[in-house]
Design a protein around this motif. Sequence first.
Motif, mmCIF file in Angstrom:
data_model
loop_
_atom_site.group_PDB
_atom_site.id
_atom_site.type_symbol
_atom_site.label_atom_id
_atom_site.label_comp_id
_atom_site.label_asym_id
_atom_site.label_seq_id
_atom_site.Cartn_x
_atom_site.Cartn_y
_atom_site.Cartn_z
ATOM 1 N N UNK A 123 -8.654 22.059 20.963
ATOM 2 C CA UNK A 123 -9.356 22.376 22.193
ATOM 3 C C UNK A 123 -10.575 23.226 21.862
ATOM 4 N N UNK A 124 -11.677 22.982 22.547
ATOM 5 C CA UNK A 124 -12.904 23.747 22.351
ATOM 6 C C UNK A 124 -13.160 24.561 23.615
ATOM 7 N N UNK A 125 -13.220 25.888 23.453
ATOM 8 C CA UNK A 125 -13.479 26.771 24.587
ATOM 9 C C UNK A 125 -14.815 27.456 24.365
ATOM 10 N N UNK A 126 -15.695 27.344 25.354
ATOM 11 C CA UNK A 126 -17.041 27.898 25.269
ATOM 12 C C UNK A 126 -17.138 29.090 26.199
ATOM 13 N N UNK A 127 -17.666 30.206 25.676
ATOM 14 C CA UNK A 127 -17.753 31.465 26.418
ATOM 15 C C UNK A 127 -19.204 31.929 26.499
ATOM 16 N N UNK A 128 -19.563 32.570 27.609
ATOM 17 C CA UNK A 128 -20.904 33.128 27.731
ATOM 18 C C UNK A 128 -20.976 34.484 27.044
ATOM 19 N N UNK A 129 -22.120 35.140 27.141
ATOM 20 C CA UNK A 129 -22.330 36.421 26.451
ATOM 21 C C UNK A 129 -21.377 37.511 26.941
ATOM 22 N N UNK A 130 -20.913 37.408 28.187
ATOM 23 C CA UNK A 130 -19.991 38.392 28.744
ATOM 24 C C UNK A 130 -18.539 38.112 28.386
ATOM 25 N N UNK A 131 -18.275 36.968 27.733
ATOM 26 C CA UNK A 131 -16.921 36.625 27.337
ATOM 27 C C UNK A 131 -16.183 35.743 28.323
ATOM 28 N N UNK A 132 -16.832 35.370 29.417
ATOM 29 C CA UNK A 132 -16.190 34.507 30.412
ATOM 30 C C UNK A 132 -16.213 33.059 29.922
ATOM 31 N N UNK A 133 -15.114 32.366 30.115
ATOM 32 C CA UNK A 133 -15.022 30.968 29.693
ATOM 33 C C UNK A 133 -15.836 30.104 30.660
ATOM 34 N N UNK A 134 -16.834 29.401 30.128
ATOM 35 C CA UNK A 134 -17.693 28.568 30.973
ATOM 36 C C UNK A 134 -17.361 27.088 30.852
ATOM 37 N N UNK A 135 -16.681 26.692 29.773
ATOM 38 C CA UNK A 135 -16.301 25.285 29.604
ATOM 39 C C UNK A 135 -15.118 25.185 28.658
ATOM 40 N N UNK A 136 -14.250 24.236 28.932
ATOM 41 C CA UNK A 136 -13.116 23.936 28.062
ATOM 42 C C UNK A 136 -13.057 22.431 27.882
ATOM 43 N N UNK A 137 -13.063 21.994 26.626
ATOM 44 C CA UNK A 137 -12.984 20.572 26.315
ATOM 45 C C UNK A 137 -11.668 20.292 25.619
ATOM 46 N N UNK A 138 -10.879 19.408 26.199
ATOM 47 C CA UNK A 138 -9.607 19.023 25.588
ATOM 48 C C UNK A 138 -9.871 18.012 24.474
ATOM 49 N N UNK A 139 -8.819 17.687 23.732
ATOM 50 C CA UNK A 139 -8.945 16.711 22.652
ATOM 51 C C UNK A 139 -9.408 15.364 23.192
ATOM 52 N N UNK A 140 -8.869 14.955 24.333
ATOM 53 C CA UNK A 140 -9.244 13.667 24.922
ATOM 54 C C UNK A 140 -10.704 13.654 25.360
ATOM 55 N N UNK A 141 -11.177 14.754 25.949
ATOM 56 C CA UNK A 141 -12.574 14.835 26.378
ATOM 57 C C UNK A 141 -13.518 14.816 25.185
ATOM 58 N N UNK A 142 -13.163 15.567 24.129
ATOM 59 C CA UNK A 142 -13.999 15.566 22.930
ATOM 60 C C UNK A 142 -14.026 14.187 22.291
ATOM 61 N N UNK A 143 -12.872 13.523 22.233
ATOM 62 C CA UNK A 143 -12.803 12.196 21.620
ATOM 63 C C UNK A 143 -13.630 11.183 22.402
ATOM 64 N N UNK A 144 -13.585 11.246 23.716
ATOM 65 C CA UNK A 144 -14.361 10.320 24.545
ATOM 66 C C UNK A 144 -15.857 10.524 24.332
ATOM 67 N N UNK A 145 -16.280 11.775 24.284
ATOM 68 C CA UNK A 145 -17.695 12.077 24.076
ATOM 69 C C UNK A 145 -18.136 11.642 22.683
#
Length: 114
Positions: free
Chosen positions: A72-94
């Motif tokens: 799983x890929x979790x993307x955080x902004x400068x304040x540490x808040x999670x702004x996006x989460x990509x599951x294995x299926x979403x990453x594979x599709x992309x």
Amino acid sequence: MTPSQKLARARHCFQAWLNTQPREDSPETISIRPDESKTPWSESVFICDGFYRGRRFRTDSVSAIWFTEEDELKIHDADGACVATLSAAEMQAQFAAVQSQTDSTQTEPLRRAA
């Protein structure tokens, strides 16, 4: 899928996410090098409690962690808040969508060393 292929997929997805984000410090009308990524980023090994957990990707304004066990890929902004989460299926599709585009544009067969 091998671990190195999963890591390549996570790198690609993070770069693709960065490319979709607006950039404040440059005008959109000027595109000197459209092939290059908009934002340079760094990568490091992510270790928590003495165990390898994945990879961390960082820019000046965002960071992301690719967790190997959850894939799983979790993307955080400068304040540490999670702004996006990509599951294995979403990453594979992309990743598969990009691979199919590059595979269809290739006209010359790959050459391999003997």
